[in-house]
Write a protein that holds these residues in place. Structure first.
Motif, short mmCIF file in Angstrom:
data_model
loop_
_atom_site.label_atom_id
_atom_site.label_comp_id
_atom_site.label_asym_id
_atom_site.label_seq_id
_atom_site.Cartn_x
_atom_site.Cartn_y
_atom_site.Cartn_z
N LEU A 68 13.38 -8.96 57.87
CA LEU A 68 13.19 -9.07 56.42
C LEU A 68 14.14 -10.14 55.88
N ALA B 93 -1.55 -11.90 59.02
CA ALA B 93 -1.15 -11.10 57.87
C ALA B 93 -2.15 -9.97 57.69
N PRO C 83 6.92 -15.97 50.54
CA PRO C 83 6.24 -14.68 50.71
C PRO C 83 4.94 -14.79 51.51
N THR D 298 4.75 -14.04 55.26
CA THR D 298 4.81 -12.66 55.75
C THR D 298 3.62 -12.38 56.67
N ASP E 56 2.69 -10.68 61.05
CA ASP E 56 3.11 -10.45 62.43
C ASP E 56 2.94 -11.76 63.19
N GLU F 49 7.43 -8.75 63.54
CA GLU F 49 7.09 -8.72 62.12
C GLU F 49 8.07 -9.54 61.29
N THR G 234 8.84 -10.40 57.28
CA THR G 234 8.57 -10.05 55.89
C THR G 234 9.47 -10.90 55.00
N SER H 147 10.52 -11.44 51.19
CA SER H 147 10.47 -10.81 49.88
C SER H 147 10.62 -11.86 48.78
#
Length: 130
Positions: free
Chosen positions: A10, A39, A91, A94, A96, A125, A127, A129
């Motif tokens: 993240l 995604a 963003p 984001t 895998d 993964e 991510t 934000s």
């Protein structure tokens, strides 16, 4: 050949991550290795690749338009690993991320087709934000 992808996590918008793809069963010199991402609710898409050879150069690497200038793919022969350095993350990055490999030579028109890769690692993964 087995591939192991790791390094996801993240991160905030504008941040960086480095993904690793560790190969066993053959050397990264003998393999063309790519990164794909998927995604949620979307198809798997090609991100970047590096061709067979001792090192990554401008001549044997490729990037999808939406990551060019932000992502860098490289080989570490000593570690038998291919890295994907991801900077200025957004963003929309984001997903895998999967690494894939083939012992065949890739050309520009074939490198983005997942069917041209024989070996796949598990996803890691990422991510980002907002």
């Amino acid at each position: 050949v087995q591939l192991q992808a790791f390094g996801g996590g993240l991160v905030q918008t504008g941040g960086s991550l480095r993904l690793s793809c560790l190969a066993t069963g053959d050397t990264v010199e003998n393999l063309a290795i790519a990164w794909f991402r998927q995604a949620p609710g979307k198809e798997r898409e090609w991100v970047s690749c590096v061709g067979r050879g001792v090192r990554s150069t401008a001549g044997n690497t490729g990037y999808a338009a939406h990551v060019k200038g932000r992502f860098t793919i490289s080989k570490d022969n000593a570690m038998n690993t291919v890295y994907l350095q991801m900077n200025s993350l957004k963003p929309e990055d984001t997903a895998d991320y999967y690494c894939a490999a083939t012992s065949s030579n890739l050309i520009v028109t074939s490198r983005g087709n997942p069917n041209n890769y024989d070996y796949w690692g598990q996803g890691t993964e990422v991510t980002v934000s907002s």
